[in-house]
Design an enzyme around this catalytic site. Structure first.
Site: not given
Ligand code: PLP
Length: 400
Positions: A198
């Site tokens: 990210k």
């Molecule tokens: C659109 C979206 N939502 C949620 C997530 C979940 O994030 P995390 O990996 O921090 O749990 C991601 C992760 O890639 C994502 O791209």
């Protein structure tokens, strides 16, 4: 190559020798020093660095409360739980997202109801959301795909009309703005991801932003077993060992080691965005004339976080499909990716939840054509030109 040079004209550009990774993090000495400081300090789990990171994040976003967790997935899940969403409830979201957005609804015991997206920005279509509302609908989770804000005016108005909570999945959208208001200040809850790929990372991590003290407190308690005091307060000087378990909680806290990275990443977020934007402009200059490609647009009335650079291939003009296109990029040492396979096409959702191909035609249309080109701060102009040359070369060789 200097910034001013024309990034076009791949002819004669030698093929890239070293593989170009898709999205490595941009970790500086400050992050490394801060992690080492934590390691040496004797306090490596949730502590004062998490508190500082939360305060810095809240100040950057302009929200009253920021709660740091071990992932955005945890933030979305605890957000739904804190809102009291569970069995019998429906939550509307997009099929054009990562699995986490949908899985948390199922983990909360509620039913995901998917609403199709718009071709122009890949984001959930407010008209499709309106059509999906039933008496059981409790919440909407819009996803700001690639960092481009959803139509939050329309979604907010719809939610207010039907008494729905809005939980924004802002995994891609740190620094994005909708009509002058920063993402993180618009809805009941907004959840950012700090995963390794990210725009701002803590390796793994998530941040929930809210103006509601009650929701913030509830998420904090649920993130640490349902304990009414966090460990930092219990073990700090003057603290007490005694605590109560006030509800059935989970284990989703962020550590000081993660926050140590995040504090210094966050300090660079605006600089990071500038670099991402410069790369986007270079891609536009280098690829914008190709009719076989549609490049991602900007927000008309906001600020794009530019987490991803998703391009669409026109299958009527190309002799290769998307998967082959990515394979040809790999042969040229360029790593590309797909965001996303529309969720209803995955076997689990299809088999267990009864979705069928054709259920969400716009998401499927995008899903068949999308290729995500590398976009990260450590890309040099030369790297971007390698990507441009590879894309142009493949298109030139494979145009119908
Ligand atoms: C659109 C979206 N939502 C949620 C997530 C979940 O994030 P995390 O990996 O921090 O749990 C991601 C992760 O890639 C994502 O791209």
């Amino acid at each position: 190559m200097p910034d001013s040079a024309d990034p076009r004209a791949p002819q004669g550009r030698p093929a890239r020798r070293e593989p170009l990774p898709f999205s490595p993090p941009d970790i500086g000495q400050a992050e490394i020093d801060e992690v080492v400081d934590s390691l040496r300090s004797g306090w490596i789990t949730t502590g004062h660095k998490v508190k500082r990171f939360e305060a810095d994040f809240a100040a950057y976003v302009g929200c009253p409360h920021a709660v740091a967790l071990n992932s955005a997935t945890a933030g979305l899940f605890l957000g739904l739980k804190a809102l009291g969403i569970g069995p019998g409830d429906e939550v509307i979201t997009t099929p054009y997202t990562f699995a986490a957005t949908i899985n948390v609804i199922l983990h909360a015991g509620a039913t995901p109801v998917l609403a199709d997206v718009r071709r122009e920005d890949f984001n959930i279509d407010p008209a499709a959301v309106a059509a999906a509302v039933t008496p059981r609908t409790r919440a909407v989770i819009p996803v700001h795909f690639a960092g481009r804000p959803c139509d939050m005016d329309a979604i907010g108005a719809l939610a207010a009309r039907h008494g729905l909570a809005v939980v924004e999945d802002a995994a891609h959208a740190i620094g994005a703005e909708h009509r002058g208001r920063r993402i993180g200040t618009l809805s009941a809850l907004t959840v950012f991801s700090l995963h390794a790929v990210k725009n701002v990372t803590t390796a793994e991590g998530g941040m929930v932003c809210t103006a509601d003290q009650g929701l913030a407190d509830r998420i904090r308690v649920m993130a640490l077993h349902g304990m009414n005091k966090d460990a930092w307060k219990r073990f700090a000087t003057g603290g007490t060992w005694r605590y109560d378990i006030v509800e059935l909680g989970y284990k989703h806290n962020m550590t000081d080691l993660q926050a140590a990275i995040g504090i210094h990443q966050l300090a660079k977020v605006e600089r990071f965005r500038e670099r991402r934007l410069a790369i986007v402009r270079r891609y536009r200059a280098g690829l914008g004339d190709l009719p076989q490609l549609t490049l991602p647009g900007d927000t008309a009335d906001g600020r794009h976080a530019w987490h991803l650079f998703p391009v669409l291939l026109d299958p009527d003009r190309l002799a290769v499909d998307r998967d082959r296109f990515i394979g040809l990029l790999a042969e040229r040492n360029i790593t590309a990716n797909v965001h996303y396979i529309a969720a209803h096409l995955f076997s689990y959702y299809r088999d267990v939840h009864g979705y069928q191909p054709g259920d969400f035609p716009v998401a499927e249309w995008l899903s068949d054509r999308e290729v995500t080109l590398p976009l990260y701060t450590r890309l040099t102009d030369d790297d971007v030109d390698d990507v441009i040359a590879a894309v142009r070369g493949i298109i030139t060789a494979n145009t119908r």
